[in-house]
Design a protein around this motif. Structure first.
Motif, mmCIF file in Angstrom:
data_model
loop_
_atom_site.group_PDB
_atom_site.id
_atom_site.type_symbol
_atom_site.label_atom_id
_atom_site.label_comp_id
_atom_site.label_asym_id
_atom_site.label_seq_id
_atom_site.Cartn_x
_atom_site.Cartn_y
_atom_site.Cartn_z
ATOM 1 N N SER A 206 -19.575 11.247 -7.546
ATOM 2 C CA SER A 206 -19.307 10.024 -8.307
ATOM 3 C C SER A 206 -18.280 10.272 -9.409
ATOM 4 C CB SER A 206 -20.592 9.486 -8.905
ATOM 5 O OG SER A 206 -20.987 10.269 -9.995
ATOM 6 N N MET B 56 0.829 -1.204 0.000
ATOM 7 C CA MET B 56 0.000 0.000 0.000
ATOM 8 C C MET B 56 0.856 1.243 0.000
ATOM 9 S SD MET B 56 -3.284 0.453 -0.047
ATOM 10 C CE MET B 56 -4.418 1.835 0.101
ATOM 11 N N ALA C 205 -19.228 3.203 -18.066
ATOM 12 C CA ALA C 205 -18.503 3.890 -16.990
ATOM 13 C C ALA C 205 -19.389 4.072 -15.778
ATOM 14 C CB ALA C 205 -18.004 5.235 -17.486
ATOM 15 N N LEU D 7 -6.439 4.290 -8.974
ATOM 16 C CA LEU D 7 -5.815 3.665 -7.808
ATOM 17 C C LEU D 7 -5.863 2.149 -7.898
ATOM 18 C CD1 LEU D 7 -4.647 4.237 -4.905
ATOM 19 C CD2 LEU D 7 -6.879 3.582 -4.125
ATOM 20 N N SER D 8 -6.993 1.601 -8.365
ATOM 21 C CA SER D 8 -7.105 0.140 -8.365
ATOM 22 C C SER D 8 -6.147 -0.479 -9.383
ATOM 23 C CB SER D 8 -8.533 -0.278 -8.671
ATOM 24 O OG SER D 8 -8.914 0.190 -9.931
ATOM 25 N N PHE E 51 -10.729 8.408 -9.357
ATOM 26 C CA PHE E 51 -9.774 8.008 -8.329
ATOM 27 C C PHE E 51 -9.725 6.498 -8.164
ATOM 28 C CE2 PHE E 51 -9.663 6.889 -3.764
ATOM 29 C CZ PHE E 51 -8.315 7.035 -3.577
ATOM 30 N N GLY E 52 -10.910 5.863 -8.104
ATOM 31 C CA GLY E 52 -10.944 4.427 -7.873
ATOM 32 C C GLY E 52 -10.345 3.634 -9.009
ATOM 33 N N ASN E 53 -10.631 4.049 -10.250
ATOM 34 C CA ASN E 53 -10.068 3.318 -11.376
ATOM 35 C C ASN E 53 -8.554 3.409 -11.414
ATOM 36 O OD1 ASN E 53 -11.993 2.046 -13.358
ATOM 37 N ND2 ASN E 53 -13.022 3.946 -12.902
ATOM 38 N N LEU F 82 -2.731 -0.298 -7.932
ATOM 39 C CA LEU F 82 -2.590 -1.239 -6.825
ATOM 40 C C LEU F 82 -2.415 -2.666 -7.331
ATOM 41 C CD1 LEU F 82 -2.701 -0.901 -3.788
ATOM 42 C CD2 LEU F 82 -5.090 -1.459 -3.870
ATOM 43 N N ARG G 36 -15.050 7.923 -9.219
ATOM 44 C CA ARG G 36 -14.842 6.989 -10.317
ATOM 45 C C ARG G 36 -13.415 7.082 -10.857
ATOM 46 N NH1 ARG G 36 -18.308 9.010 -13.774
ATOM 47 N NH2 ARG G 36 -19.941 7.914 -12.711
ATOM 48 N N TYR H 63 -11.138 9.929 -21.259
ATOM 49 C CA TYR H 63 -12.220 10.130 -22.233
ATOM 50 C C TYR H 63 -13.563 10.230 -21.533
ATOM 51 C CZ TYR H 63 -15.530 8.746 -25.856
ATOM 52 O OH TYR H 63 -16.598 8.676 -26.684
ATOM 53 N N ILE H 64 -13.784 9.321 -20.569
ATOM 54 C CA ILE H 64 -15.093 9.283 -19.918
ATOM 55 C C ILE H 64 -15.309 10.512 -19.053
ATOM 56 C CG2 ILE H 64 -16.265 8.050 -18.070
ATOM 57 C CD1 ILE H 64 -15.396 5.510 -19.510
ATOM 58 N N LEU I 151 -18.360 12.957 -19.784
ATOM 59 C CA LEU I 151 -19.369 13.201 -18.765
ATOM 60 C C LEU I 151 -19.443 14.681 -18.413
ATOM 61 C CD1 LEU I 151 -19.129 10.216 -16.336
ATOM 62 C CD2 LEU I 151 -20.983 10.828 -17.799
ATOM 63 N N PHE J 59 -7.179 -1.656 4.673
ATOM 64 C CA PHE J 59 -5.901 -0.996 4.934
ATOM 65 C C PHE J 59 -5.974 0.036 6.051
ATOM 66 C CE2 PHE J 59 -5.099 -2.594 0.650
ATOM 67 C CZ PHE J 59 -3.915 -3.241 0.892
ATOM 68 N N ILE K 298 -20.289 5.587 -22.089
ATOM 69 C CA ILE K 298 -20.727 6.365 -20.926
ATOM 70 C C ILE K 298 -21.476 5.484 -19.942
ATOM 71 C CG2 ILE K 298 -22.174 8.278 -20.207
ATOM 72 C CD1 ILE K 298 -21.597 9.562 -22.863
ATOM 73 N N LEU L 91 -9.056 5.580 -21.203
ATOM 74 C CA LEU L 91 -10.514 5.464 -21.256
ATOM 75 C C LEU L 91 -11.167 6.330 -20.186
ATOM 76 C CD1 LEU L 91 -12.626 3.946 -22.829
ATOM 77 C CD2 LEU L 91 -12.639 2.237 -21.059
ATOM 78 N N LEU M 201 -11.121 -1.393 0.295
ATOM 79 C CA LEU M 201 -9.734 -0.952 0.515
ATOM 80 C C LEU M 201 -9.616 -0.174 1.819
ATOM 81 C CD1 LEU M 201 -8.387 0.222 -2.931
ATOM 82 C CD2 LEU M 201 -7.783 -1.783 -1.655
ATOM 83 N N ILE N 118 -16.491 0.103 -8.458
ATOM 84 C CA ILE N 118 -15.381 0.870 -7.902
ATOM 85 C C ILE N 118 -15.714 1.372 -6.493
ATOM 86 C CG2 ILE N 118 -14.000 2.936 -8.272
ATOM 87 C CD1 ILE N 118 -13.228 0.797 -10.096
ATOM 88 N N TYR N 119 -16.998 1.719 -6.266
ATOM 89 C CA TYR N 119 -17.379 2.132 -4.901
ATOM 90 C C TYR N 119 -17.154 0.989 -3.918
ATOM 91 C CZ TYR N 119 -19.877 5.864 -7.292
ATOM 92 O OH TYR N 119 -20.219 6.902 -8.077
ATOM 93 N N LEU O 121 -15.079 -1.475 -4.235
ATOM 94 C CA LEU O 121 -13.630 -1.677 -4.086
ATOM 95 C C LEU O 121 -13.038 -0.644 -3.131
ATOM 96 C CD1 LEU O 121 -11.067 -3.102 -5.147
ATOM 97 C CD2 LEU O 121 -10.835 -1.192 -6.661
ATOM 98 N N LEU O 122 -13.498 0.612 -3.217
ATOM 99 C CA LEU O 122 -12.936 1.652 -2.343
ATOM 100 C C LEU O 122 -13.295 1.406 -0.892
ATOM 101 C CD1 LEU O 122 -13.254 5.014 -4.186
ATOM 102 C CD2 LEU O 122 -11.251 3.760 -3.555
ATOM 103 N N SER P 203 -18.683 2.208 -12.132
ATOM 104 C CA SER P 203 -18.369 2.986 -10.933
ATOM 105 C C SER P 203 -18.984 2.362 -9.692
ATOM 106 C CB SER P 203 -18.848 4.413 -11.102
ATOM 107 O OG SER P 203 -20.223 4.432 -11.275
#
Lengths: 229, 91
Positions: A151, A1, B63, A161-162, A157-159, A165, A155, A195-196, A200, B81, B60, A192, B77, B70-71, B73-74, B67
């Motif tokens: 969101s 981490m 995505a 970071l994951s 950040f999570g993509n 990781l 979205r 782009y998204i 958005l 951690f 779109i 991607l 995490l 992804i929520y 997963l966050l 998400s």
């Protein structure tokens, strides 16, 4: 981490400067130098970039919108995010969007840009009237604006970071050929997601600036009826 | 039965339920993305003229569907951690 969470590089007057901030500064220098270079020597490249980005934005906006008004903020977002999301392939650098503060800042910028363009387009009273046309819509609208900002930031950040990781975990287990496909996947995900994010943001701006009254609706229907598809 | 102290018990329970949570949180968006892709591909095959619009809309909506995973997963995490229960009560 520890390899993906932001580390303190140095402090200025007791204010810790994380490595994501240093990466952001490096990306700013790269973008400014690139802009100066293509303005000075290769103006054709700038035309290609502007054409492609405005083509992407124009696919999600209504047909008669002038894309050039929104191109400055959306094009800057697109170019910054494309470089920032794949920035962790450079050794000793981390992606700035793997820190949630960067993505929240970008989403707040998009939030204010949406309302700013809406007010510029319709005037303050007209914008309020279009947001809250029956008055009981207003709380729903406020909740939807806040949740879409949250969101949008989480979205991205999570993509990023994951994927970082996953690459770090696989690299700590088998540091040979095996991380390479995952690095390729992280590059794909980064481009991607850039782009998204841009698409958005342009969808949100388009939903704020579009004027859908009865006259344009009638004209559009007549125009579509006159064109056999 | 085994004698477990409280931090170990909390860690074990957190890891177990995180595993269950990420399995469920990945299954549902994956199925929904499959359905969305299937419908978009069928529409593209039926109307190849509208393929560009469909592709933009598909990206779109993928995505937006992605998400939710992804929520999950966050949250997991954060639980693994930087567990708030362990930090607050035991350290």
């Amino acid at each position: 981490m520890e390899s993906v969470t932001p580390q303190v590089v140095f402090t200025i007057f007791g204010l810790p400067i994380k490595d994501t901030v240093v990466s952001t500064w490096v990306i700013m220098v790269i973008l400014i130098a690139f802009a100066w270079f293509i303005r000075k020597y290769k103006p054709g490249i700038a035309e290609i970039i502007i054409d492609s980005i405005s083509g992407i934005i124009a696919t999600v906006m209504p047909d008669d919108t002038k894309v050039i008004k929104f191109l400055s903020i959306l094009g800057t977002l697109a170019m910054f995010l494309i470089i920032a999301n794949i920035f962790s392939i450079i050794p000793f650098m981390v992606a700035p969007t793997a820190n949630i503060n960067t993505t929240i800042a970008l989403a707040v910028v998009v939030f204010f840009a949406v309302h700013g363009f809406g007010i510029l387009e319709k005037g303050p009273w007209g914008y309020i009237k279009s947001v809250a046309s029956p008055i009981f819509i207003l709380p729903l609208e406020i909740v939807s604006q806040l949740s879409r900002t949250l969101s949008l930031s989480i979205r991205l950040f999570g993509n990023i970071l994951s994927t970082d990781l996953v690459v770090a975990i696989v690299f700590s287990i088998i540091p040979f050929i095996l991380p390479l496909p995952l690095v390729a996947l992280s590059l794909l995900t980064g481009v991607l997601q850039a782009y998204i994010f841009t698409v958005l943001a342009s969808v949100y701006i388009a939903s704020a600036v579009v004027v859908e009254d009865k006259e344009t609706e009638r004209r559009r229907l007549k125009h579509e009826a006159s064109q056999p598809s | 039965m085994w004698e477990l102290d409280a931090p170990t018990l909390i860690t074990v329970l957190t890891i177990g339920f995180s595993t269950i949570g990420i399995v469920l949180g990945c299954i549902v968006p994956a199925i929904m993305e499959g359905i969305a892709t299937k419908q978009a591909l069928e529409s593209m095959g039926r109307q190849p003229d509208a393929a560009n619009d469909l592709r933009t809309t598909l990206l779109i909506s993928m995505a937006l569907l992605e998400s939710t995973a992804i929520y999950v997963l966050l949250v997991i995490l954060i639980l693994i951690f930087v567990n708030p229960l362990l930090d607050r009560f035991f350290i």
